[in-house]
Enzyme design. Sequence first.
Site, PDB file in Angstrom:
ATOM      1  N   THR A 186       0.838  -1.208   0.000  1.00 29.27           N
ATOM      2  CA  THR A 186       0.000   0.000   0.000  1.00 29.27           C
ATOM      3  C   THR A 186       0.868   1.251   0.000  1.00 29.27           C
ATOM      4  O   THR A 186       0.669   2.169  -0.808  1.00 29.27           O
ATOM      5  CB  THR A 186      -0.933   0.000   1.235  1.00 29.27           C
ATOM      6  OG1 THR A 186      -1.724  -1.191   1.195  1.00 29.27           O
ATOM      7  CG2 THR A 186      -1.832   1.213   1.251  1.00 29.27           C
ATOM      8  N   ASN A 208      -5.210  -9.942  -7.479  1.00 29.90           N
ATOM      9  CA  ASN A 208      -5.257 -10.598  -6.167  1.00 29.90           C
ATOM     10  C   ASN A 208      -6.501 -11.453  -5.966  1.00 29.90           C
ATOM     11  O   ASN A 208      -6.498 -12.392  -5.182  1.00 29.90           O
ATOM     12  CB  ASN A 208      -5.176  -9.553  -5.053  1.00 29.90           C
ATOM     13  CG  ASN A 208      -6.087  -8.368  -5.283  1.00 29.90           C
ATOM     14  OD1 ASN A 208      -5.972  -7.675  -6.294  1.00 29.90           O
ATOM     15  ND2 ASN A 208      -7.001  -8.135  -4.367  1.00 29.90           N
ATOM     16  N   GLN A 235       1.075  -9.432  -5.820  1.00 26.96           N
ATOM     17  CA  GLN A 235       0.576 -10.816  -5.872  1.00 26.96           C
ATOM     18  C   GLN A 235       1.377 -11.687  -6.831  1.00 26.96           C
ATOM     19  O   GLN A 235       1.098 -12.879  -6.954  1.00 26.96           O
ATOM     20  CB  GLN A 235      -0.905 -10.838  -6.274  1.00 26.96           C
ATOM     21  CG  GLN A 235      -1.843 -10.302  -5.212  1.00 26.96           C
ATOM     22  CD  GLN A 235      -1.990 -11.211  -3.996  1.00 26.96           C
ATOM     23  OE1 GLN A 235      -1.607 -12.387  -4.019  1.00 26.96           O
ATOM     24  NE2 GLN A 235      -2.539 -10.673  -2.933  1.00 26.96           N
ATOM     25  N   CYS A 294     -15.951  -4.412   2.196  1.00 28.52           N
ATOM     26  CA  CYS A 294     -16.751  -3.525   3.024  1.00 28.52           C
ATOM     27  C   CYS A 294     -16.360  -2.084   2.713  1.00 28.52           C
ATOM     28  O   CYS A 294     -15.208  -1.721   2.795  1.00 28.52           O
ATOM     29  CB  CYS A 294     -16.479  -3.819   4.489  1.00 28.52           C
ATOM     30  SG  CYS A 294     -17.673  -3.038   5.553  1.00 28.52           S
ATOM     31  N   SER A 346       5.457  -6.701  -1.572  1.00 30.80           N
ATOM     32  CA  SER A 346       5.062  -6.789  -0.164  1.00 30.80           C
ATOM     33  C   SER A 346       5.614  -8.070   0.448  1.00 30.80           C
ATOM     34  O   SER A 346       5.651  -9.116  -0.209  1.00 30.80           O
ATOM     35  CB  SER A 346       3.534  -6.778  -0.083  1.00 30.80           C
ATOM     36  OG  SER A 346       3.125  -6.925   1.254  1.00 30.80           O
ATOM     37  N   GLY A 347       6.024  -7.989   1.716  1.00 29.38           N
ATOM     38  CA  GLY A 347       6.650  -9.131   2.370  1.00 29.38           C
ATOM     39  C   GLY A 347       5.687 -10.230   2.781  1.00 29.38           C
ATOM     40  O   GLY A 347       5.987 -11.418   2.666  1.00 29.38           O
ATOM     41  N   HIS A 348       4.493  -9.826   3.256  1.00 26.72           N
ATOM     42  CA  HIS A 348       3.649 -10.843   3.895  1.00 26.72           C
ATOM     43  C   HIS A 348       2.891 -11.749   2.926  1.00 26.72           C
ATOM     44  O   HIS A 348       2.241 -12.704   3.340  1.00 26.72           O
ATOM     45  CB  HIS A 348       2.679 -10.191   4.898  1.00 26.72           C
ATOM     46  CG  HIS A 348       1.577  -9.372   4.289  1.00 26.72           C
ATOM     47  ND1 HIS A 348       0.264  -9.779   4.341  1.00 26.72           N
ATOM     48  CD2 HIS A 348       1.575  -8.187   3.657  1.00 26.72           C
ATOM     49  CE1 HIS A 348      -0.494  -8.852   3.762  1.00 26.72           C
ATOM     50  NE2 HIS A 348       0.279  -7.876   3.349  1.00 26.72           N
TER      51      HIS A 348
HETATM   52  C1  LIG Z   1      -2.318  -6.522  -5.626  1.00 26.81           C
HETATM   53  C2  LIG Z   1      -2.103  -5.952  -4.268  1.00 26.81           C
HETATM   54  N1  LIG Z   1      -1.546  -4.733  -4.145  1.00 26.81           N
HETATM   55  C3  LIG Z   1      -1.322  -4.174  -2.946  1.00 26.81           C
HETATM   56  C4  LIG Z   1      -1.666  -4.827  -1.783  1.00 26.81           C
HETATM   57  C5  LIG Z   1      -1.385  -4.169  -0.465  1.00 26.81           C
HETATM   58  O1  LIG Z   1      -0.233  -4.721   0.113  1.00 26.81           O
HETATM   59  P1  LIG Z   1       0.052  -4.551   1.681  1.00 26.81           P
HETATM   60  O2  LIG Z   1      -0.901  -5.430   2.403  1.00 26.81           O
HETATM   61  O3  LIG Z   1       1.473  -4.973   1.849  1.00 26.81           O
HETATM   62  O4  LIG Z   1      -0.136  -3.099   1.993  1.00 26.81           O
HETATM   63  C6  LIG Z   1      -2.252  -6.090  -1.858  1.00 26.81           C
HETATM   64  C7  LIG Z   1      -2.683  -6.804  -0.632  1.00 26.81           C
HETATM   65  O5  LIG Z   1      -3.591  -7.607  -0.663  1.00 26.81           O
HETATM   66  C8  LIG Z   1      -2.471  -6.670  -3.134  1.00 26.81           C
HETATM   67  O6  LIG Z   1      -3.031  -7.883  -3.259  1.00 26.81           O
END
Ligand SMILES: Cc1ncc(COP(=O)(O)O)c(C=O)c1O
Length: 381
Positions: free
Chosen positions: A71, A153, A181, A321, A201-203
Amino acid sequence: MKRYLDHNATCPPVREALDAMLQAASEASGNPSSLHWAGRAARRVVDDAREALARYVDCESGSVVFTSGGTESNNIAIHSVLSTCKPGRIVTTAIEHPAVLKPLQQFVAEQPADAGWELIQVRPDQSGVVSADQMIRSVSDDTRLVCMMLVNNESGAVQPVQPVAAHCRERGVPMLVDAVQALGKGDVHFRHLDVDFMSLSGHKIGGPKGVGALLVRRGVRLHELTPGGGQERGRRSGTENVPAIAGFAAALGVIDFAAQAPVRDAFEQQLKTEIPEAEIIAEDALRTANTSLVVLPGMDGETMLMQLDLDGFAVASGSACSSGKREASHVLLAMGIPDMRARSSIRVSFGPTSSMDDAQALVAALVSVRRRLKGMAGLAA
Ligand SMILES: Cc1ncc(COP(=O)(O)O)c(C=O)c1O
């Protein structure tokens, strides 16, 4: 029995990441900006992680800016470009994550109506794939930024980013690729794509939450979203989250999501046998191997999610939501799927601990949930 099948939301941290985090937190606890031995030890951890990530995604280590996640990476890139250019067109897809769509929509909404900003959101086809041609045709002489995700995603559909990136490069238009993703699930080559920005993103790969990276092409200036101490070479201020950065780097390449294809395919096969009206979204598209987005007509996605939760399954529903009311997935709506059907979807995303038994058990649970829901509605199962 608990079965976690929501790896696209987040992937539980792998042992390698946990070990690296603990080690960094205990043995490199200085501030990486401090010049003394403790600071230098923490700096080494950050630099090693930067090198590891750069090697993994094929970029220069100087391109890596550590952030708090996908994000923030998207927001920094968007803000950096749009806050410094003349009004013009922004081109993106209608299926981006809210971490791209929201900042773009908000930026345009905040500009005077006659300022000359225009946001084009290219819709995907019925299989959930955005046409590269359509993206390219939307890029006008006054286009200031193009944003496109590498993998969706919700559906797992791989998007044709490469030709769009080549076109943007030729025209000198900045491009942001959200590869959150895609990392760990397919090829992610920053040098090859040759775009200005890429978010990671790491997680999503078994690293910790709250850490990610923005890759920035050499020579592209980044304007900070939150100015401060000038960390990350003046591109992202704030003391680096050293343990999380170490954990992110340690998780790279550990999980083989492609290995989930047999489990995912077995799930979809059995689901279609047991519930013939089930529709697999993006079934004909090139998809990441762990993701299955299904519509089960007549069954509310959120209700299914809650019923499955009672049975120990963690999956996602295709709705989001917004302002306190449930809305159908913007991805499914953009694909032309009617609102009612779009609300009848769940997303299953398999991971390293998923098994054939999970796939079978989930189909059995869905059959039973369907029977229960139909029973409640007074319909024959
Ligand atoms: C395609 C995509 N972009 C951005 C994000 C946001 O990443 P983060 O959770 O690390 O902020 C996500 C999280 O689901 C995602 O799937």
